[in-house]
Design an enzyme around this catalytic site. Structure first.
Site, PDB file in Angstrom:
ATOM      1  N   GLY A  25       0.603  -1.245   0.046  1.00  0.00           N
ATOM      2  CA  GLY A  25      -0.099   0.214   0.108  1.00  0.00           C
ATOM      3  C   GLY A  25       0.722   1.295  -0.087  1.00  0.00           C
ATOM      4  O   GLY A  25       2.153   1.248   0.170  1.00  0.00           O
ATOM      5  N   ARG A  56      -2.034  -9.223  -0.313  1.00  0.00           N
ATOM      6  CA  ARG A  56      -2.692 -10.150  -1.171  1.00  0.00           C
ATOM      7  C   ARG A  56      -2.011 -10.442  -2.295  1.00  0.00           C
ATOM      8  O   ARG A  56      -2.363 -11.445  -3.153  1.00  0.00           O
ATOM      9  CB  ARG A  56      -4.214  -9.591  -1.443  1.00  0.00           C
ATOM     10  CG  ARG A  56      -4.918  -9.632  -0.255  1.00  0.00           C
ATOM     11  CD  ARG A  56      -6.324  -9.227  -0.388  1.00  0.00           C
ATOM     12  NE  ARG A  56      -6.331  -7.690  -0.810  1.00  0.00           N
ATOM     13  CZ  ARG A  56      -7.149  -7.038  -1.091  1.00  0.00           C
ATOM     14  NH1 ARG A  56      -8.524  -7.374  -1.132  1.00  0.00           N
ATOM     15  NH2 ARG A  56      -7.254  -5.760  -1.398  1.00  0.00           N
ATOM     16  N   ASP A  95      -3.691 -14.418   3.473  1.00  0.00           N
ATOM     17  CA  ASP A  95      -5.304 -14.268   3.242  1.00  0.00           C
ATOM     18  C   ASP A  95      -5.484 -13.930   4.582  1.00  0.00           C
ATOM     19  O   ASP A  95      -5.381 -14.899   5.415  1.00  0.00           O
ATOM     20  CB  ASP A  95      -5.825 -15.445   2.570  1.00  0.00           C
ATOM     21  CG  ASP A  95      -7.508 -15.595   2.711  1.00  0.00           C
ATOM     22  OD1 ASP A  95      -7.974 -14.614   3.408  1.00  0.00           O
ATOM     23  OD2 ASP A  95      -8.075 -16.250   2.247  1.00  0.00           O
ATOM     24  N   LYS A 158      -4.653   5.387  12.310  1.00  0.00           N
ATOM     25  CA  LYS A 158      -5.895   5.903  12.272  1.00  0.00           C
ATOM     26  C   LYS A 158      -6.498   5.498  10.913  1.00  0.00           C
ATOM     27  O   LYS A 158      -5.758   5.262   9.805  1.00  0.00           O
ATOM     28  CB  LYS A 158      -5.790   7.294  12.707  1.00  0.00           C
ATOM     29  CG  LYS A 158      -5.212   8.283  11.585  1.00  0.00           C
ATOM     30  CD  LYS A 158      -5.780   9.714  11.588  1.00  0.00           C
ATOM     31  CE  LYS A 158      -5.579  10.502  10.292  1.00  0.00           C
ATOM     32  NZ  LYS A 158      -6.193  11.564   9.983  1.00  0.00           N
ATOM     33  N   ASP A 187      -0.532   8.305  16.039  1.00  0.00           N
ATOM     34  CA  ASP A 187      -1.024   9.656  15.504  1.00  0.00           C
ATOM     35  C   ASP A 187       0.207  10.249  15.145  1.00  0.00           C
ATOM     36  O   ASP A 187       1.078  10.806  15.857  1.00  0.00           O
ATOM     37  CB  ASP A 187      -1.598  10.556  16.697  1.00  0.00           C
ATOM     38  CG  ASP A 187      -2.077  11.890  16.161  1.00  0.00           C
ATOM     39  OD1 ASP A 187      -1.526  12.351  15.385  1.00  0.00           O
ATOM     40  OD2 ASP A 187      -3.093  12.030  16.824  1.00  0.00           O
ATOM     41  N   HIS A 188       0.542  10.515  13.830  1.00  0.00           N
ATOM     42  CA  HIS A 188       1.941  10.736  13.291  1.00  0.00           C
ATOM     43  C   HIS A 188       2.100  12.177  13.996  1.00  0.00           C
ATOM     44  O   HIS A 188       3.307  12.468  13.799  1.00  0.00           O
ATOM     45  CB  HIS A 188       1.825  10.506  11.962  1.00  0.00           C
ATOM     46  CG  HIS A 188       1.076  11.285  10.998  1.00  0.00           C
ATOM     47  ND1 HIS A 188       0.000  11.171  10.329  1.00  0.00           N
ATOM     48  CD2 HIS A 188       1.130  12.638  10.680  1.00  0.00           C
ATOM     49  CE1 HIS A 188      -0.777  12.001   9.776  1.00  0.00           C
ATOM     50  NE2 HIS A 188       0.017  13.226   9.811  1.00  0.00           N
ATOM     51  N   LYS A 192       5.902  14.292  15.249  1.00  0.00           N
ATOM     52  CA  LYS A 192       6.600  15.481  15.030  1.00  0.00           C
ATOM     53  C   LYS A 192       7.635  16.142  16.030  1.00  0.00           C
ATOM     54  O   LYS A 192       7.128  16.153  17.164  1.00  0.00           O
ATOM     55  CB  LYS A 192       5.782  16.651  14.266  1.00  0.00           C
ATOM     56  CG  LYS A 192       4.863  15.895  12.975  1.00  0.00           C
ATOM     57  CD  LYS A 192       4.078  17.094  12.599  1.00  0.00           C
ATOM     58  CE  LYS A 192       3.228  16.460  11.276  1.00  0.00           C
ATOM     59  NZ  LYS A 192       4.014  16.015  10.298  1.00  0.00           N
ATOM     60  N   HIS A 250      -5.494  14.498  15.666  1.00  0.00           N
ATOM     61  CA  HIS A 250      -4.323  15.415  15.730  1.00  0.00           C
ATOM     62  C   HIS A 250      -4.519  16.557  16.728  1.00  0.00           C
ATOM     63  O   HIS A 250      -3.953  16.941  17.461  1.00  0.00           O
ATOM     64  CB  HIS A 250      -3.811  16.047  14.425  1.00  0.00           C
ATOM     65  CG  HIS A 250      -3.804  14.618  13.111  1.00  0.00           C
ATOM     66  ND1 HIS A 250      -3.286  13.351  13.877  1.00  0.00           N
ATOM     67  CD2 HIS A 250      -4.064  14.603  11.988  1.00  0.00           C
ATOM     68  CE1 HIS A 250      -3.270  12.837  12.667  1.00  0.00           C
ATOM     69  NE2 HIS A 250      -3.491  13.534  11.730  1.00  0.00           N
TER      70      HIS A 250
END
Length: 502
Positions: A25, A56, A95, A158, A187-188, A192, A250
């Site tokens: 992804g 997959r 799977d 998230k 929570d990116h 930071k 955020h």
């Protein structure tokens, strides 16, 4: 050249197999693989690691490694020879509903433990659709993948649910397989550097902490603006909107860090405990009060960077009559001894003039103004914390400038983090993966935080869903609807600019 990596103090390097579900992804390609590469370059991990990509697609190891290599080339311009690094990457076609897939994965992990001398430590990273989180978690436990001599940790991206009931259901599913201290909800924003710096600014400076309360602070403003539109996320955004996409996680996390009491110790348990107290003290809204405290907006056509852009309703995979908000502004009140009476204003939106995340702390005026600037009252003292794109801190003070007349003019004291050590500043995901490998949950969200933030925004979402809005109500390239400015004007305040040109 970065191809030669000096490994020292190897006993302090975490040793683990990182299993990435959703390895084909976008998140994995854009963020995770470059972050793991940078961890090796920065000597945060040694040679005792392996990454298993799960997906997959019927890829081979070679196809997977080529994709990882491409992502590093795109994200890390100054990269060296990656061949040895890529040898640690393995692909496993999967799977999620088939127990046999988990048994095959278990065998691969045990083999990698032996190859890289890893003592059974496993990080399971969910970089895929959330509807599979519960299924995967249960199968990992039932098929014995978490029964090792080492540690097992589950990392979850998230959105964690779409409202409180769905979040509760998801939490019950994963808690059936993992304990709370094994769950790392990302929570990116908490990765930071300048968000993490909020605690240091507050608790390591005697000039701020004594003033950090309702006696000396007039208001706090948090703005997170984007010049981009919804892009290719129309289908996701239609079910989310700015409230659930940005405010629930955020922005409310930044509110908690700004308003929390000093923790007893700098441990993840104590810091999370103080954040939870803030979220518990947020004054809940009734549905009929939402319009007094919150404003929603949706961008229409306009111009961004001298280019004409479409309105939200004209974007791909968006309902032509969409009632989804792309902008939120709100006034939060915290009912505790420190903050009673001091509003916290928040706003976030797409198709605004600039990409910026900024916190402005406005201090109260002094009781008697002895200095005037051409008949005008003094500029208030401001502490500005720039989260992105330019990390840094600016303190706005008043000082006398050379003149025959005696008046004060605003000056700025700047610290720009990017100028000092920007090259070595860990990207948010790099920092969060490193924290998880080392068992530091400080910058991840506890279930109590998730439950409280959903509880708060659910009322707003319900109020908005029942009443169609007059959208679009702000032009692309502007700072949102007029009602956002009126929200502050009612209290005698105004939004501070997010850029010098605004």
């Amino acid at each position: 050249m970065k191809s030669e990596v000096l490994i020292v103090n190897t006993e302090h390097h975490p040793k683990a197999v990182i299993v990435i579900f959703g390895a084909t992804g976008d998140l994995a390609k854009r963020k995770l693989y470059p972050s793991i590469y940078q961890l090796l370059q920065n000597n945060r991990i040694g040679r005792e690691f392996a990454v298993v990509g799960v997906g997959r697609r019927p890829w081979t190891n070679e196809e997977f490694r080529q994709n990882v290599n491409t992502s590093i080339e795109n994200a890390v311009p100054d990269h060296g020879d990656t061949e040895e690094f890529l040898s640690h990457f393995h692909y496993h076609p999967f799977d999620v509903t088939n127990p046999g897939s988990y048994q095959e994965l278990k065998g691969l992990l045990e083999e990698l433990d032996h190859t890289y001398e890893i003592p059974g430590n496993r990080m399971f990273y969910m970089a895929m659709a959330p509807e599979f989180f519960g299924t995967i978690a249960i199968n990992l436990k039932n098929e014995g993948l978490t029964s090792t001599e080492g540690w097992s940790r589950l990392v979850i991206e998230k959105p964690f649910g779409t409202d409180l009931p769905s979040a509760q259901k998801l939490n019950d599913e994963i808690r059936a397989a993992f304990s709370e201290d094994q769950i790392y909800r990302i929570d990116h924003y908490l990765g930071k550097a300048m968000v993490q710096n909020i605690e240091v600014i507050r608790f390591a400076n005697a000039i701020f902490e004594p003033l950090w309360n309702n006696r000396y602070i007039a208001n706090i403003q948090i703005t997170s603006s984007e010049w981009l539109g919804v892009e290719d996320r129309g289908r996701y955004y239609e079910s989310s909107g700015a409230l659930k996409d940005m405010v629930q996680n955020h922005i409310l996390q930044m509110v908690a860090l700004l308003a929390m009491e000093p923790p007893i110790k700098l441990t993840d348990e104590e810091i999370r405990s103080e954040k939870v107290k803030v979220l518990r003290a947020l004054r809940p809204l009734k549905e009929n009060e939402v319009s007094d405290y919150f404003v929603r907006g949706q961008y229409g056509k306009g111009s961004i960077r001298n280019e004409d852009v479409a309105g939200y309703r004209e974007e791909n995979n968006v309902d032509p009559q969409s009632n989804t908000e792309t902008f939120v502004a709100g006034k939060l009140t915290i009912d505790n001894f420190r903050w009673a009476g001091t509003p916290i204003y928040i706003r976030t939106g797409k198709r605004m003039p600039a990409k910026s995340t900024k916190i402005v702390v406005q201090f109260k005026d002094i009781p008697m103004n002895l200095y005037y600037n051409n008949g005008q009252s003094m500029h208030p003292n401001l502490l500005v914390i720039n989260i992105q794109p330019d990390e840094g801190i600016t303190l706005h003070l008043n000082a006398k400038k050379t003149s025959e007349r005696s008046y004060a003019a605003p000056i700025k004291l700047d610290y720009n983090n990017n100028c000092i050590d920007g090259i070595n500043t860990p990207e948010a995901y790099e920092k969060l993966i490193d924290d998880c490998l080392r068992g530091d949950a400080t910058n991840f969200t506890h279930w109590d935080e998730v439950a409280l933030t959903w509880s708060y925004v659910d009322t707003i979402a319900k109020a908005w869903s029942s009443v169609p809005a007059a959208f679009p109500n702000y032009q692309s390239g502007t700072m949102g609807p007029d009602a956002s400015d009126e929200l502050l004007a009612k209290d005698g305040f105004h939004w501070w600019p997010v850029t010098d040109t605004e």
